[in-house]
Design a protein around this motif. Sequence first.
Motif, PDB file in Angstrom:
ATOM      1  N   LEU A 276       0.841  -1.182   0.000  1.00 42.46           N
ATOM      2  CA  LEU A 276       0.000   0.000   0.000  1.00 42.46           C
ATOM      3  C   LEU A 276       0.892   1.253   0.000  1.00 42.46           C
ATOM      4  O   LEU A 276       1.803   1.368   0.797  1.00 42.46           O
ATOM      5  N   SER A 277       0.594   2.181  -0.901  1.00 40.72           N
ATOM      6  CA  SER A 277       1.439   3.380  -1.034  1.00 40.72           C
ATOM      7  C   SER A 277       1.546   4.150   0.272  1.00 40.72           C
ATOM      8  O   SER A 277       2.621   4.577   0.673  1.00 40.72           O
ATOM      9  N   ARG A 278       0.414   4.322   0.923  1.00 39.93           N
ATOM     10  CA  ARG A 278       0.425   5.104   2.161  1.00 39.93           C
ATOM     11  C   ARG A 278       1.316   4.434   3.208  1.00 39.93           C
ATOM     12  O   ARG A 278       2.055   5.091   3.932  1.00 39.93           O
TER      13      ARG A 278
ATOM     14  N   ALA B 272       3.855   2.334   2.645  1.00 40.00           N
ATOM     15  CA  ALA B 272       5.253   2.449   2.239  1.00 40.00           C
ATOM     16  C   ALA B 272       5.786   3.827   2.636  1.00 40.00           C
ATOM     17  O   ALA B 272       6.890   3.968   3.163  1.00 40.00           O
TER      18      ALA B 272
END
Lengths: 339, 499
Positions: free
Chosen positions: A20-22, A24
């Motif tokens: 998940l980008s958030r 990371a």
Amino acid sequence: MPTSPLILDDAESAARSGMLSRVASLIYWTARQLERAENTVRLVDVNAQLVLDLEARRDADDPRAWEPLVFVTGDDEGFHKIHGDNISEETVVRYLLFDRENPSSYVSCIAAARENARCIQDQIASEMWETLNTFYHELSTHSFRTYQKQGSSDYLAQLKLRIQQLYGVAESMLPRDEGWWFYLLGRYLERADNVSRIIDIKYFMILPDLHEVGSALDIVQWASVLRSCSGFEAFRRSKRGQLNLERAVDYLLYDRAFPRSILASIISAENCLNKIAAAHGDAEQNPVLAKINQTRVHLENSDVTSVISNGLHEYLDAFQIRLGEIHAAVQDNFFDYDV
Amino acid sequence: MSDLFANYDTGPFYDEMFTDAGEPRPHYQNLFDRYARLNGMGELAQRQKTADKTFKRRGVTFTVYSDKAGTEKIFPFDLIPRIIAADEWRHLVRGLTQRMIALDQFLYDIYHDQHIVKEGIVPRELVESCAHFRRELVGVNLPLNRHVHINGTDLVRDQHGTYRVLEDNLRTPSGVSYVLENRQVMKRVFPNLLRKYGVRPVSNYPSDLLNLLTSLAPDIEEPTVVLLTPGVYNSAYFEHAFLARQMGIDIVEGNDLVVQDDKVYMKRTHGLKRVHVIYRRIDDDFLDPTVFRKDSLLGVPGLFEAYRKGNVALTNPIGTGISDDKAIYYYVPDMIRFYLQEDPVLPNVDTFLTSDSKDRAYVLENLPDLVVKSVNEAGGYGMLVGPKSTREQIEEFRAKIIAHPRNFIAQPTLGLSRCPTVCNNGKAIEGRHLDLRPYILYGDKVRIMSGGLTRVALTKGSLVVNSSQGGGSKDTWVLADTEAETPPTTETGRERIAI
């Protein structure tokens, strides 16, 4: 009875698409904040010791003995907003360690790292979260008086140790997946930035006393810069001989074996990005990788003599701008891209 | 003989631990003996301190919105557990299973043929005026045909010790993480006692929940399941993170999700990944700003359409909130009779509907003796406790009821059961009122965690147990059955009745 209309279109779900980008981004920032906190303590520690060495020449509370620390954070404006023109051991230590209004202070970094970790408790091992959480609560009760009462060197050693403890827990608990590489990436980029600032501190120190290059004081100061990177003993062992400006700078900028040198940090960061990009199979055309690759090559092609004669401060400034661009590229490519 | 309980007074209430004669009930005898060996209140207070510290270190906290100073609080934990004997628990399981199946059938019915309304058992206007009734879902078929997957039913015991249902929580019941954490701490503080007692474990809840969630995408081998949270500032964030971690699923915020072509994806470092099942801890209203509240920043635009088309499963489904309506609650015993042709095992608390003119007249006449609750509020907000209210407060509610009779119900004040609880900063043990929230899962069949969250009103005399109102909690021990397990009488298979 009607059957479920749930559609089973699922080829893409099998495809790995990273984390998940958030999450990371939060892991990356947690590592940066911990690294920053550690470097801040190192800086204060070295200065506190340096001041003791200088006692014969300058009073320990001489503002000039503490002023460079304000410059090195890159935020002297923030300092003056809180403490006015009152530069002393107390105000500087408070600003760097305990002021919550200073977003880079030790306590702010730990608070931010802890807040991030709270958001990703499900991703990092619970032991890591608990260690950080416990430390945060403990730290919240500290103040300049704690520093004073316990003695600076004892107290700062304790702060450093707590960060090292967190690193240790992370090292033994975090799975070696993408999160781990983002964690290390954050650490190495932050370290490269911090070390470049620490070297720069010498620039500020030296300004009023230019004539003293090569003097006993100059050597003491370079030794202190090395110490703040835990590099003094390593420097000696590296058989570089007598400590002087050029050798110290060369070591801190370009030594491949010393883990806190700028080149070593960039090589490590590049390695992390390689792993991240490889997982997605685009190591060839990944723009972040291209950027860090250029920076590494640039460092490798620099030589210390010309760097010093063309201006060390300017060189470090330009390097910090490159770091900023790498950070922005990480942001745009992995965390905050357009959909 | 311990003097810990020497001055303990059960008062006019049913006491969980002691009989009216002051003798420990048989299933509390071991505990009584163990506490007798403690070195007075001092040792108890010491152990309490250890427990509190553990909660803080682990970050087991909830957020108090109104409190500016320290927004993260630990949920006060009491060291004297609530113990439920095996036969009592069997009774509860029977009742809760029956209730869960009836509620699910009711919701299915309401969103399909509405037999129960056509038969005149539940008034049509009551259903259609429900704040949580979602017209958009009429006729939509859901995975496994299940309309509710998770229920946290609040139970209380009256003066006679009879368990009664106070309310159902079918939207996003919370608190289960405290059940698991309480047990962890109790294991640390009284390890031998727990072993000696044969207390049933609670730790299987996360895997039961994960099984339920994955079963909602029945035809996908490894469905992607996520937990959708409003974010780290939500009062239950600890629980969201806890459950996600226990299940090994991603915890996501609205911003992490996007809908494309009526399918839901999450934003990952290397692009979008399809999401199949969402355990949402956000109310319907905030799920999708294009359909529900337009001002919501928590949800995901387009999620509702993806859901309606069956491209993503949600738990609990949208629209289950009808059954959280306290006026609908009134009819649950009738639902059980209607759908299952059984008598309800667990009675409701006596309830008056202020929307009904006869009931309303009675309520308005007897306000000082009643508890009035707003039909859609939770957390102890929006209620009047008659005997503890001023004349002004009573008149204020009278006006509200007359203006909006549909919005309220009234119940007699109950003498909720009490349990010995450590009070006055560890200086005394006194009786405090409590309730019980078991967690019921309904996937392929009904599964009930052994125990649940026991909440206790820490303020002397208070009947309000909610954490937001200063309540605390106790570990809940369900004792293992010495006899062979008898399956619940209610058939858990999915036969819809044909009318």
